[in-house]
Structures are given as C-alpha cells and as structure tokens.
Design a protein around this motif. Structure first.
Motif, short mmCIF file in Angstrom:
data_model
loop_
_atom_site.label_atom_id
_atom_site.label_comp_id
_atom_site.label_asym_id
_atom_site.label_seq_id
_atom_site.Cartn_x
_atom_site.Cartn_y
_atom_site.Cartn_z
N UNK A 2 24.05 -31.14 -30.03
CA UNK A 2 24.50 -29.79 -29.75
C UNK A 2 24.38 -28.92 -30.99
N UNK A 88 37.76 -22.30 -26.51
CA UNK A 88 36.30 -22.31 -26.63
C UNK A 88 35.87 -21.49 -27.83
N UNK A 99 24.03 -12.76 -26.63
CA UNK A 99 24.07 -14.13 -26.14
C UNK A 99 24.97 -14.95 -27.05
N UNK A 100 25.93 -15.60 -26.46
CA UNK A 100 26.79 -16.50 -27.20
C UNK A 100 26.50 -17.94 -26.78
N UNK A 102 28.15 -21.49 -26.58
CA UNK A 102 29.52 -22.00 -26.57
C UNK A 102 29.59 -23.48 -26.86
N UNK A 103 30.69 -23.89 -27.48
CA UNK A 103 31.02 -25.29 -27.58
C UNK A 103 31.56 -25.76 -26.23
N UNK A 104 31.79 -27.05 -26.12
CA UNK A 104 32.22 -27.61 -24.83
C UNK A 104 33.72 -27.47 -24.61
N UNK A 105 34.44 -26.98 -25.61
CA UNK A 105 35.85 -26.68 -25.41
C UNK A 105 36.79 -27.78 -25.87
N UNK B 35 26.94 -16.35 -17.07
CA UNK B 35 27.05 -17.70 -17.58
C UNK B 35 27.44 -18.63 -16.43
N UNK B 37 29.45 -22.47 -16.02
CA UNK B 37 30.25 -23.45 -16.75
C UNK B 37 30.31 -24.75 -15.98
N UNK B 40 31.51 -30.88 -19.37
CA UNK B 40 30.73 -31.58 -20.38
C UNK B 40 29.58 -30.78 -20.95
N UNK B 41 29.25 -29.67 -20.32
CA UNK B 41 28.12 -28.86 -20.79
C UNK B 41 28.56 -27.51 -21.33
N UNK B 42 29.78 -27.15 -21.05
CA UNK B 42 30.28 -25.87 -21.55
C UNK B 42 29.69 -24.70 -20.80
N UNK B 43 29.76 -23.55 -21.42
CA UNK B 43 29.23 -22.31 -20.85
C UNK B 43 27.79 -22.14 -21.30
N UNK B 45 24.30 -19.57 -20.88
CA UNK B 45 23.89 -18.26 -20.41
C UNK B 45 22.71 -18.37 -19.44
N UNK B 58 18.25 -16.23 -20.18
CA UNK B 58 19.10 -16.96 -21.10
C UNK B 58 18.60 -18.39 -21.20
N UNK B 59 19.53 -19.32 -21.30
CA UNK B 59 19.16 -20.73 -21.48
C UNK B 59 18.80 -21.44 -20.18
N UNK B 88 30.89 -23.06 -11.85
CA UNK B 88 31.77 -21.92 -12.04
C UNK B 88 30.98 -20.86 -12.80
N UNK B 90 30.49 -17.04 -14.55
CA UNK B 90 31.19 -15.94 -15.20
C UNK B 90 30.22 -14.82 -15.54
N UNK B 108 33.70 -19.48 -8.20
CA UNK B 108 33.47 -20.91 -8.02
C UNK B 108 32.57 -21.08 -6.81
#
Lengths: 112, 112
Positions: A2, A88, A99-100, A102-105, B35, B37, B40-43, B45, B58-59, B88, B90, B108
């Motif tokens: 990551x 997060x 574009x952000x 993100x970490x997995x939290x 985004x 979510x 295990x993968x986070x947010x 884009x 985005x990604x 989910x 956003x 969701x």
C-alpha cells in the motif's frame, strides 16, 4: 504494498486512556487529511496538515505531520465513548486534493 | 445548511439493471468525486470532476460512468451492474483543489 498504511488496524482502549494512530506514506505528501467515520456512515473532517512539522489540535485530538511529510500521527487524550469510530487518513499526492488516497482505517472502541 | 446529499441511501438491485446514484452539493464547489469503500481495501476513487463538463478517471473507473452537466450535480451511473460492484459509495466535493473534501452520507448498494 500500500502507498498509505495505517496502524493499528483496530484498537480497544479504556475510557480516559490516551491513544495514538499512525499513518505512514511511501512517498512525500502534499497534504494529509484525517477523517472520522461512524460505522456505515459518512466521513467527518477532523484536520488537514500540509507543512512539515505541522501540528493541529481540536478539543482532545492532536494531529502531527513529520518534517519529511511522510508520516502523520493522530493522538487522542483522555478518550471518551464519543471518540469511538473508524479513523481514516487521506493523502494528497497531487497537490490539488482532487484525489485523496486513503488508508484502510483504524477501528477504535472505547470501553467504560 | 452546507451539505452533500446522495440518493438513494440504500439500494438492492439485480445484475444488469441500469441504475443511477445522484449526488448534489449546495456549496458551489468546483471539485466533486465518487469513492467506493470496501472492507480491507479502504476508500478508492472512482471518478472525479474539476468543473462542469470536466471529468477524469480515478483508481477504479471500470463499470461506472459519470456526468457533470451542472456544477451542483455529479451522478454516478452503473450501466450494467455486477455483484462485484456491491459496495458503500460516497460522493465528495471541495471548493478548489487544496481544501477539505466534504463527504455525503453514503449509498449502500447491493447487486444480486
């Protein structure tokens, strides 16, 4: 691996205890954002850090960005049940924040 | 009240049935993003837009479309949803490229 790693993945602390969450980037950041999320809900903005060595505080939460702008920490003093949730970190690598990444939290539980 | 709204908040649909998730912001923001979510993968884009009629990938853009015909609206379109798009979602907006991103409450989506 990551680009942005958060640790720990989860944390259980007793009410009143201090805690720290870390966010480490594999490359230099233009900016680092901290958000809090209640399970299954939207993200609440906490703080944004842009300068190396910067530190910001809001109520009992303090966030720091290291001098190299590759690591940030979020520290909560005297935790309360209201602090529970998912924290997060979001990295701006483009300089535009359009574009952000993100970490997995980090899932935080605060016990009585 | 300044906010980002998304509709619907919950949606269960079947594979292949086209759907649209709407996003609207009342802050006159230039930047808007979608985004997803996942555990295990986070947010991550999906798409972003820097202004009316300007959008970019985005990604994880595969299987999604967006449009930005008006500044306030940024709908997410799934032409032929598949189960791996269960997630989910956003929507977020920001004033310019280097400011806080405001997030909507989330949608969701379950694709059967």
């Amino acid at each position: 691996s990551q680009e942005l790693e958060q640790s720990p993945q989860s944390l259980i602390v007793q009410e009143g205890k201090n805690l720290t969450i870390n966010c480490t980037s594999s490359k230099t950041l233009y900016g680092l954002y901290w958000y809090k999320q209640k399970y299954g809900e939207g993200l609440i903005f906490l703080m944004m850090l842009q300068k190396g060595g910067e530190e910001k505080s809001h109520e009992k939460i303090t966030a720091k960005l290291d001098e190299k702008k590759q690591q940030s920490s979020l520290h909560i003093t005297a935790s309360q049940p209201s602090h529970a949730g998912i924290y997060l970190c979001g990295a701006d690598y483009t300089g535009t924040a359009s574009k952000l990444t993100f970490g997995t939290g980090t899932r935080l539980q605060v016990t009585l | 009240e300044a906010q980002v709204t998304q509709n619907p908040r919950y949606l269960i649909t079947v594979t292949g049935k086209k759907l649209t998730v709407t996003c609207s912001q009342n802050m006159n923001h230039e930047y808007m993003s979608w985004y997803r979510q996942d555990p295990g993968l986070g947010l991550r884009q999906i798409y972003y837009s820097m202004n009316v009629e300007v959008t970019d990938k985005g990604d994880v853009p595969e299987g999604y479309k967006v449009s930005r015909k008006e500044k306030r609206n940024f709908p997410l379109i799934l032409e032929s949803p598949s189960p791996n798009q269960t997630s989910l979602y956003f929507c977020a907006s920001s004033q310019s490229g280097d400011n806080e991103q405001f997030f909507g409450p989330g949608t969701r989506l379950t694709v059967l």
